[in-house]
Design a protein around this motif. Structure first.
Motif, PDB file in Angstrom:
ATOM      1  N   HIS A   1       4.110  -1.256  -1.004  1.00  0.00           N
ATOM      2  CA  HIS A   1       2.753  -1.672  -1.384  1.00  0.00           C
ATOM      3  C   HIS A   1       1.768  -0.552  -1.016  1.00  0.00           C
ATOM      4  N   ARG A   2       1.218   0.096  -2.019  1.00  0.00           N
ATOM      5  CA  ARG A   2       0.267   1.184  -1.814  1.00  0.00           C
ATOM      6  C   ARG A   2      -1.127   0.735  -2.239  1.00  0.00           C
ATOM      7  N   VAL A   3      -2.066   0.822  -1.321  1.00  0.00           N
ATOM      8  CA  VAL A   3      -3.436   0.388  -1.602  1.00  0.00           C
ATOM      9  C   VAL A   3      -4.078   1.341  -2.603  1.00  0.00           C
ATOM     10  N   THR A   4      -4.577   0.781  -3.694  1.00  0.00           N
ATOM     11  CA  THR A   4      -5.214   1.586  -4.742  1.00  0.00           C
ATOM     12  C   THR A   4      -6.695   1.261  -4.900  1.00  0.00           C
ATOM     13  N   GLY A   5      -7.153   0.161  -4.304  1.00  0.00           N
ATOM     14  CA  GLY A   5      -8.557  -0.208  -4.419  1.00  0.00           C
ATOM     15  C   GLY A   5      -8.906  -1.292  -3.419  1.00  0.00           C
ATOM     16  N   LEU A   6     -10.192  -1.519  -3.250  1.00  0.00           N
ATOM     17  CA  LEU A   6     -10.678  -2.578  -2.377  1.00  0.00           C
ATOM     18  C   LEU A   6     -11.367  -3.646  -3.212  1.00  0.00           C
ATOM     19  N   VAL A   7     -11.228  -4.882  -2.793  1.00  0.00           N
ATOM     20  CA  VAL A   7     -11.922  -6.003  -3.411  1.00  0.00           C
ATOM     21  C   VAL A   7     -13.206  -6.230  -2.626  1.00  0.00           C
ATOM     22  N   ARG A   8     -14.339  -6.238  -3.316  1.00  0.00           N
ATOM     23  CA  ARG A   8     -15.627  -6.344  -2.635  1.00  0.00           C
ATOM     24  C   ARG A   8     -16.439  -7.505  -3.201  1.00  0.00           C
ATOM     25  N   GLU A   9     -17.126  -8.188  -2.314  1.00  0.00           N
ATOM     26  CA  GLU A   9     -18.042  -9.274  -2.693  1.00  0.00           C
ATOM     27  C   GLU A   9     -19.252  -9.216  -1.777  1.00  0.00           C
ATOM     28  N   ALA A  10     -20.421  -9.299  -2.361  1.00  0.00           N
ATOM     29  CA  ALA A  10     -21.675  -9.359  -1.595  1.00  0.00           C
ATOM     30  C   ALA A  10     -21.791  -8.223  -0.580  1.00  0.00           C
TER      31      ALA A  10
ATOM     32  N   ARG B   1      -6.507  -4.082  -3.548  1.00  0.00           N
ATOM     33  CA  ARG B   1      -5.623  -4.046  -4.709  1.00  0.00           C
ATOM     34  C   ARG B   1      -4.502  -3.074  -4.378  1.00  0.00           C
ATOM     35  N   ALA B   2      -3.289  -3.471  -4.675  1.00  0.00           N
ATOM     36  CA  ALA B   2      -2.138  -2.661  -4.291  1.00  0.00           C
ATOM     37  C   ALA B   2      -1.183  -2.477  -5.449  1.00  0.00           C
ATOM     38  N   SER B   3      -0.630  -1.287  -5.528  1.00  0.00           N
ATOM     39  CA  SER B   3       0.453  -1.014  -6.458  1.00  0.00           C
ATOM     40  C   SER B   3       1.761  -1.400  -5.783  1.00  0.00           C
TER      41      SER B   3
ATOM     42  N   PRO C   1       6.205  -2.615  -6.478  1.00  0.00           N
ATOM     43  CA  PRO C   1       7.312  -2.473  -7.433  1.00  0.00           C
ATOM     44  C   PRO C   1       7.230  -3.466  -8.589  1.00  0.00           C
ATOM     45  N   GLN C   2       6.505  -4.565  -8.388  1.00  0.00           N
ATOM     46  CA  GLN C   2       6.362  -5.574  -9.442  1.00  0.00           C
ATOM     47  C   GLN C   2       5.070  -5.407 -10.237  1.00  0.00           C
ATOM     48  N   GLY C   3       4.288  -4.383  -9.932  1.00  0.00           N
ATOM     49  CA  GLY C   3       3.030  -4.163 -10.636  1.00  0.00           C
ATOM     50  C   GLY C   3       1.836  -4.288  -9.701  1.00  0.00           C
ATOM     51  N   GLU C   4       0.647  -4.282 -10.271  1.00  0.00           N
ATOM     52  CA  GLU C   4      -0.573  -4.382  -9.472  1.00  0.00           C
ATOM     53  C   GLU C   4      -0.717  -5.785  -8.879  1.00  0.00           C
ATOM     54  N   ARG C   5      -1.307  -5.817  -7.663  1.00  0.00           N
ATOM     55  CA  ARG C   5      -1.485  -7.093  -6.981  1.00  0.00           C
ATOM     56  C   ARG C   5      -2.788  -7.069  -6.195  1.00  0.00           C
ATOM     57  N   GLU C   6      -3.473  -8.202  -6.174  1.00  0.00           N
ATOM     58  CA  GLU C   6      -4.675  -8.336  -5.358  1.00  0.00           C
ATOM     59  C   GLU C   6      -4.371  -9.221  -4.155  1.00  0.00           C
ATOM     60  N   ILE C   7      -4.750  -8.754  -2.977  1.00  0.00           N
ATOM     61  CA  ILE C   7      -4.514  -9.502  -1.739  1.00  0.00           C
ATOM     62  C   ILE C   7      -5.849  -9.650  -1.026  1.00  0.00           C
ATOM     63  N   ARG C   8      -6.276 -10.884  -0.815  1.00  0.00           N
ATOM     64  CA  ARG C   8      -7.579 -11.145  -0.218  1.00  0.00           C
ATOM     65  C   ARG C   8      -7.434 -11.479   1.266  1.00  0.00           C
ATOM     66  N   ALA C   9      -8.397 -11.001   2.056  1.00  0.00           N
ATOM     67  CA  ALA C   9      -8.378 -11.252   3.494  1.00  0.00           C
ATOM     68  C   ALA C   9      -9.787 -11.073   4.051  1.00  0.00           C
ATOM     69  N   ARG C  10     -10.033 -11.681   5.197  1.00  0.00           N
ATOM     70  CA  ARG C  10     -11.327 -11.511   5.849  1.00  0.00           C
ATOM     71  C   ARG C  10     -11.552 -10.074   6.296  1.00  0.00           C
ATOM     72  N   LEU C  11     -10.470  -9.392   6.678  1.00  0.00           N
ATOM     73  CA  LEU C  11     -10.589  -8.036   7.205  1.00  0.00           C
ATOM     74  C   LEU C  11      -9.488  -7.162   6.636  1.00  0.00           C
ATOM     75  N   VAL C  12      -9.861  -5.949   6.229  1.00  0.00           N
ATOM     76  CA  VAL C  12      -8.905  -4.935   5.793  1.00  0.00           C
ATOM     77  C   VAL C  12      -8.876  -3.847   6.856  1.00  0.00           C
ATOM     78  N   VAL C  13      -7.669  -3.504   7.316  1.00  0.00           N
ATOM     79  CA  VAL C  13      -7.501  -2.504   8.370  1.00  0.00           C
ATOM     80  C   VAL C  13      -6.805  -1.282   7.791  1.00  0.00           C
ATOM     81  N   GLY C  14      -7.423  -0.121   7.973  1.00  0.00           N
ATOM     82  CA  GLY C  14      -6.805   1.136   7.587  1.00  0.00           C
ATOM     83  C   GLY C  14      -6.033   1.709   8.755  1.00  0.00           C
ATOM     84  N   ALA C  15      -4.702   1.677   8.651  1.00  0.00           N
ATOM     85  CA  ALA C  15      -3.826   2.308   9.640  1.00  0.00           C
ATOM     86  C   ALA C  15      -2.981   3.335   8.897  1.00  0.00           C
ATOM     87  N   ASP C  16      -3.627   3.985   7.941  1.00  0.00           N
ATOM     88  CA  ASP C  16      -2.915   4.818   6.970  1.00  0.00           C
ATOM     89  C   ASP C  16      -3.173   6.313   7.152  1.00  0.00           C
ATOM     90  N   GLY C  17      -3.402   6.738   8.398  1.00  0.00           N
ATOM     91  CA  GLY C  17      -3.391   8.153   8.710  1.00  0.00           C
ATOM     92  C   GLY C  17      -4.679   8.896   8.430  1.00  0.00           C
TER      93      GLY C  17
END
Length: 427
Positions: A134-143, A150-152, A154-170
């Protein structure tokens, strides 16, 4: 109170990156009742970071202990990371005070062992779902705030919603870039190469670091009888060094004071490295976003602090935001508290590291402290606490320590000077 499920969230927290920082944060958050999606762009559960000092400083030992990883690390052969440091005044050799407790320590262990180990613990932790490939390709934003990714996959693009997004990606964090968090970049005037050797004896069986002003080198014993040997010369030497990488690397090591006997050891990896490793600092939060590990702060590799800070920042974040991400607190205030702690604990260290990354000789304050530590056991222990990131710059350079260092050097004025070290300043 509204539950995250009814508020339209798939998870409480999404973490991008399942390395040391990401897996530690996932475990620590899940233990506090947080539902975590741990995303990893690579599909191999055994994936690991290759270019690393492979050292966890002592400041992170309490985090490892809290994670329950210490027995597993020791079983895997992790080495206590005691060390001695060469300077023009001789060796600084920190040792426990007579009759006192042992010096705090961390561990040296190869990331090929460490990363899969902590990731497997995350997989086993209730409340954590590890999503490989799962590779992050975008962020979902509201207000005006981030509410997912949004993540790429193996099954295609996917949106995953959460209260907090954490970048531990170097250091090249996609989450930070997508969130518009700029990086403050400090040039590193050294380049670095390393290789792994087997059957490379070191004095005392402990790590060695050479401060050659401006060049650097270190040798750290790791698990399975493997030693990581790195050289970090001034970039002025780079053109000549690259003409014969292997020959230059070996020649540099052979010229070190008390040089490790590399010609009788077995080199088991290629010589790898980087010619450009700037220091990155980012604000560790944005609305709905937090950064940990190298995504927030990448220091100079010569200090070997990255793994320790990855673990510490994961813990600080979990402690700060766990109630809020489950709907029991103010997330903005929790993120602000994390950012303050991050800045208070790490900004001074980073400032000094960025200054020394200019590949300059020691300044007067450094000459005072390093020379005194080579001559006095208590100041050697004091320097060890700073190198292990157990104390900050203000405590390291407190008036009592400075006064003692001055007194030690006055006492040793006129003492015999050690033989001149071999020069590493030529091309």
């Amino acid at each position: 109170m509204t539950k995250p499920e009814s508020a339209g969230y798939d998870y409480d927290v999404v973490i991008s990156g399942s390395g040391l920082a990401g897996s530690a944060a996932a475990i620590l958050l899940a233990r506090r009742g947080v539902r975590v999606a741990l995303l990893e762009r690579r599909s191999d559960p055994e994936a690991y970071k290759v270019l690393c000092t492979h050292s966890i400083t002592a400041n992170a030992h309490p985090v490892l202990d809290g994670l329950g990883l210490v027995p597993a690390l020791e079983k895997a052969g992790a080495m206590s990371n005691a060390a001695r440091w060469y300077t023009r005044w001789g060796w600084i050799e920190p040792k426990a005070a007579p009759g006192g407790p042992e010096l705090p320590h961390g561990y040296n262990i190869r990331r090929s062992v460490l990363d899969p180990l902590i990731r497997s613990r995350a997989v086993e932790t209730p409340g954590v779902e590890v999503l490989l490939g799962h590779r992050v390709t975008g962020l979902v934003r509201e207000a005006g705030r981030t509410v997912g990714v949004r993540a790429s996959t193996p099954q295609g693009e996917r949106e995953i919603r959460a209260r907090l997004v954490v970048g531990a990606d170097g250091k090249d964090s996609a989450v930070a870039k997508l969130a518009g968090v700029p990086a403050r970049v400090h040039e590193n005037a050294r380049f670095g190469y390393l290789a792994h050797f087997r059957n490379l004896p070191l004095p005392g069986g402990i790590g060695q670091t050479w401060f050659l002003e401006p060049d650097m080198a270190y040798a750290f014993p790791n698990d399975d009888g493997v030693t990581v040997l790195a050289v970090l010369p001034d970039k002025k030497r780079l053109p000549a060094f690259r003409e014969d990488l292997e020959g230059s690397f070996l020649e540099f090591v052979r010229a070190l004071p008390e040089a490790p006997p590399i010609d009788s050891a077995e080199r088991i990896t290629k010589i790898i490295g980087t010619v450009d490793h700037p220091l990155h600092s980012r604000r560790p939060t944005a609305p709905g976003v937090a950064l940990i590990g190298d995504a927030a702060l990448t220091s100079d590799p010569l200090w070997g602090v990255g793994c320790g800070w990855a673990l510490q920042t994961a813990q600080w974040l979990a402690e700060a935001v766990a109630p809020a991400v489950t709907g029991r607190g103010d997330l903005a205030r929790s993120l602000a508290a994390y950012a303050r702690r991050h800045r208070r604990r790490l900004s001074g260290h980073q400032y000094l590291a960025a200054d020394y990354a200019k590949a300059r000789p020691f300044n007067p304050m450094e000459r005072l402290m390093f020379s005194a530590a080579a001559r006095d056991a208590s100041l050697a222990r004091h320097m060890y606490l700073f190198a292990a990131r157990l104390i900050g710059p203000l405590r390291f350079l407190n008036p009592v320590a400075l006064a003692k260092a001055l007194a030690v050097n006055v006492k040793h004025r006129g003492a015999a000077v050690p033989p001149a070290r071999p020069s590493h300043t030529g091309a």
